[in-house]
Design a protein around this motif. Structure first.
Motif, PDB file in Angstrom:
ATOM      1  N   ALA A 297      81.183  78.743  70.462  1.00 20.99           N
ATOM      2  CA  ALA A 297      81.119  78.672  69.002  1.00 20.99           C
ATOM      3  C   ALA A 297      79.881  79.396  68.487  1.00 20.99           C
ATOM      4  O   ALA A 297      79.948  80.113  67.482  1.00 20.99           O
ATOM      5  N   ILE A 298      78.762  79.214  69.170  1.00 25.58           N
ATOM      6  CA  ILE A 298      77.532  79.900  68.760  1.00 25.58           C
ATOM      7  C   ILE A 298      77.693  81.403  68.891  1.00 25.58           C
ATOM      8  O   ILE A 298      77.293  82.166  68.003  1.00 25.58           O
ATOM      9  N   SER A 299      78.326  81.838  69.974  1.00 23.53           N
ATOM     10  CA  SER A 299      78.568  83.265  70.182  1.00 23.53           C
ATOM     11  C   SER A 299      79.474  83.824  69.077  1.00 23.53           C
ATOM     12  O   SER A 299      79.212  84.896  68.523  1.00 23.53           O
ATOM     13  N   HIS A 300      80.538  83.077  68.756  1.00 26.46           N
ATOM     14  CA  HIS A 300      81.439  83.499  67.676  1.00 26.46           C
ATOM     15  C   HIS A 300      80.691  83.547  66.345  1.00 26.46           C
ATOM     16  O   HIS A 300      80.885  84.467  65.547  1.00 26.46           O
ATOM     17  N   TYR A 301      79.856  82.564  66.099  1.00 20.70           N
ATOM     18  CA  TYR A 301      79.089  82.501  64.847  1.00 20.70           C
ATOM     19  C   TYR A 301      78.180  83.724  64.719  1.00 20.70           C
ATOM     20  O   TYR A 301      78.135  84.367  63.660  1.00 20.70           O
ATOM     21  N   LYS A 302      77.482  84.074  65.797  1.00 19.46           N
ATOM     22  CA  LYS A 302      76.595  85.244  65.773  1.00 19.46           C
ATOM     23  C   LYS A 302      77.385  86.518  65.489  1.00 19.46           C
ATOM     24  O   LYS A 302      76.959  87.366  64.699  1.00 19.46           O
TER      25      LYS A 302
ATOM     26  N   LYS B   6      78.932 100.513  64.731  1.00 20.95           N
ATOM     27  CA  LYS B   6      79.093 100.042  63.357  1.00 20.95           C
ATOM     28  C   LYS B   6      79.825 101.056  62.488  1.00 20.95           C
ATOM     29  O   LYS B   6      80.680 100.697  61.704  1.00 20.95           O
ATOM     30  N   LYS B   7      79.490 102.329  62.610  1.00 20.14           N
ATOM     31  CA  LYS B   7      80.072 103.343  61.748  1.00 20.14           C
ATOM     32  C   LYS B   7      81.548 103.579  62.055  1.00 20.14           C
ATOM     33  O   LYS B   7      82.282 104.020  61.206  1.00 20.14           O
ATOM     34  N   GLU B   8      81.987 103.277  63.278  1.00 16.91           N
ATOM     35  CA  GLU B   8      83.375 103.482  63.653  1.00 16.91           C
ATOM     36  C   GLU B   8      84.270 102.347  63.198  1.00 16.91           C
ATOM     37  O   GLU B   8      85.463 102.511  63.099  1.00 16.91           O
ATOM     38  N   VAL B   9      83.710 101.180  62.951  1.00 16.07           N
ATOM     39  CA  VAL B   9      84.495 100.030  62.537  1.00 16.07           C
ATOM     40  C   VAL B   9      84.721 100.095  61.031  1.00 16.07           C
ATOM     41  O   VAL B   9      83.775 100.175  60.261  1.00 16.07           O
TER      42      VAL B   9
ATOM     43  N   ALA C 162      86.704  95.065  60.391  1.00 19.23           N
ATOM     44  CA  ALA C 162      85.646  94.048  60.438  1.00 19.23           C
ATOM     45  C   ALA C 162      86.110  92.763  59.764  1.00 19.23           C
ATOM     46  O   ALA C 162      85.863  91.662  60.265  1.00 19.23           O
ATOM     47  N   MET C 163      86.824  92.885  58.642  1.00 18.42           N
ATOM     48  CA  MET C 163      87.332  91.704  57.952  1.00 18.42           C
ATOM     49  C   MET C 163      88.358  90.964  58.796  1.00 18.42           C
ATOM     50  O   MET C 163      88.349  89.733  58.856  1.00 18.42           O
ATOM     51  N   ARG C 164      89.245  91.704  59.460  1.00 15.90           N
ATOM     52  CA  ARG C 164      90.240  91.061  60.329  1.00 15.90           C
ATOM     53  C   ARG C 164      89.561  90.304  61.460  1.00 15.90           C
ATOM     54  O   ARG C 164      89.933  89.174  61.782  1.00 15.90           O
ATOM     55  N   GLU C 165      88.556  90.931  62.076  1.00 12.55           N
ATOM     56  CA  GLU C 165      87.824  90.272  63.164  1.00 12.55           C
ATOM     57  C   GLU C 165      87.088  89.039  62.646  1.00 12.55           C
ATOM     58  O   GLU C 165      87.072  87.994  63.311  1.00 12.55           O
ATOM     59  N   LEU C 166      86.489  89.155  61.475  1.00 12.50           N
ATOM     60  CA  LEU C 166      85.773  88.035  60.869  1.00 12.50           C
ATOM     61  C   LEU C 166      86.739  86.884  60.568  1.00 12.50           C
ATOM     62  O   LEU C 166      86.432  85.721  60.849  1.00 12.50           O
ATOM     63  N   GLU C 167      87.903  87.194  60.033  1.00 19.73           N
ATOM     64  CA  GLU C 167      88.898  86.163  59.748  1.00 19.73           C
ATOM     65  C   GLU C 167      89.358  85.470  61.022  1.00 19.73           C
ATOM     66  O   GLU C 167      89.548  84.247  61.040  1.00 19.73           O
TER      67      GLU C 167
ATOM     68  N   MET D  63      78.394  86.630  61.896  1.00 16.31           N
ATOM     69  CA  MET D  63      77.289  87.018  61.013  1.00 16.31           C
ATOM     70  C   MET D  63      77.073  88.533  61.044  1.00 16.31           C
ATOM     71  O   MET D  63      76.804  89.152  60.011  1.00 16.31           O
ATOM     72  N   LYS D  64      77.206  89.143  62.215  1.00 19.42           N
ATOM     73  CA  LYS D  64      77.079  90.606  62.320  1.00 19.42           C
ATOM     74  C   LYS D  64      78.177  91.291  61.514  1.00 19.42           C
ATOM     75  O   LYS D  64      77.925  92.257  60.791  1.00 19.42           O
ATOM     76  N   LEU D  65      79.408  90.778  61.649  1.00 23.99           N
ATOM     77  CA  LEU D  65      80.532  91.356  60.910  1.00 23.99           C
ATOM     78  C   LEU D  65      80.361  91.155  59.410  1.00 23.99           C
ATOM     79  O   LEU D  65      80.665  92.052  58.618  1.00 23.99           O
ATOM     80  N   SER D  66      79.867  89.994  59.014  1.00 23.56           N
ATOM     81  CA  SER D  66      79.634  89.715  57.601  1.00 23.56           C
ATOM     82  C   SER D  66      78.617  90.698  57.027  1.00 23.56           C
ATOM     83  O   SER D  66      78.799  91.245  55.934  1.00 23.56           O
TER      84      SER D  66
END
Length: 81
Positions: free
Chosen positions: A36-41, A7-10, A15-20, A44-47
């Motif tokens: 889709a469920i995996s992407h959603y999870k 988390k600290k390295e990202v 994180a925003m690019r990955e979330l987008e 949520m972690k990135l958010s």
């Protein structure tokens, strides 16, 4: 989010690019349910990561240094429409 990075390295921007990218995949609608469920999870972690980073920065910005060296409270005022 790459499992090699903690988390600290990202950065917030990474994180925003990955979330987008995840949002785009999910909006396409042709992703299998399990994926889709995996992407959603992951989204949520990135958010949460982005929110935590923003909260941390906001906390740092609440205090600014005056010219004489004293700390002064600082609040960001949002536009009310």
């Amino acid at each position: 989010m790459s499992e090699k990075k903690t988390k600290k390295e990202v950065s917030f921007e990474e994180a925003m690019r990955e979330l987008e990218a995840i949002v785009e995949k999910l909006e396409e609608g042709d992703v299998p349910l399990e994926e889709a469920i995996s992407h959603y999870k992951e989204g949520m972690k990135l958010s949460k990561l982005c929110h935590d980073k923003l909260t941390h920065v906001e906390g740092e910005m609440e205090k600014i240094l005056k010219e004489n060296g004293e700390l002064e409270s600082f609040a960001i005022q949002e536009d009310e429409a």
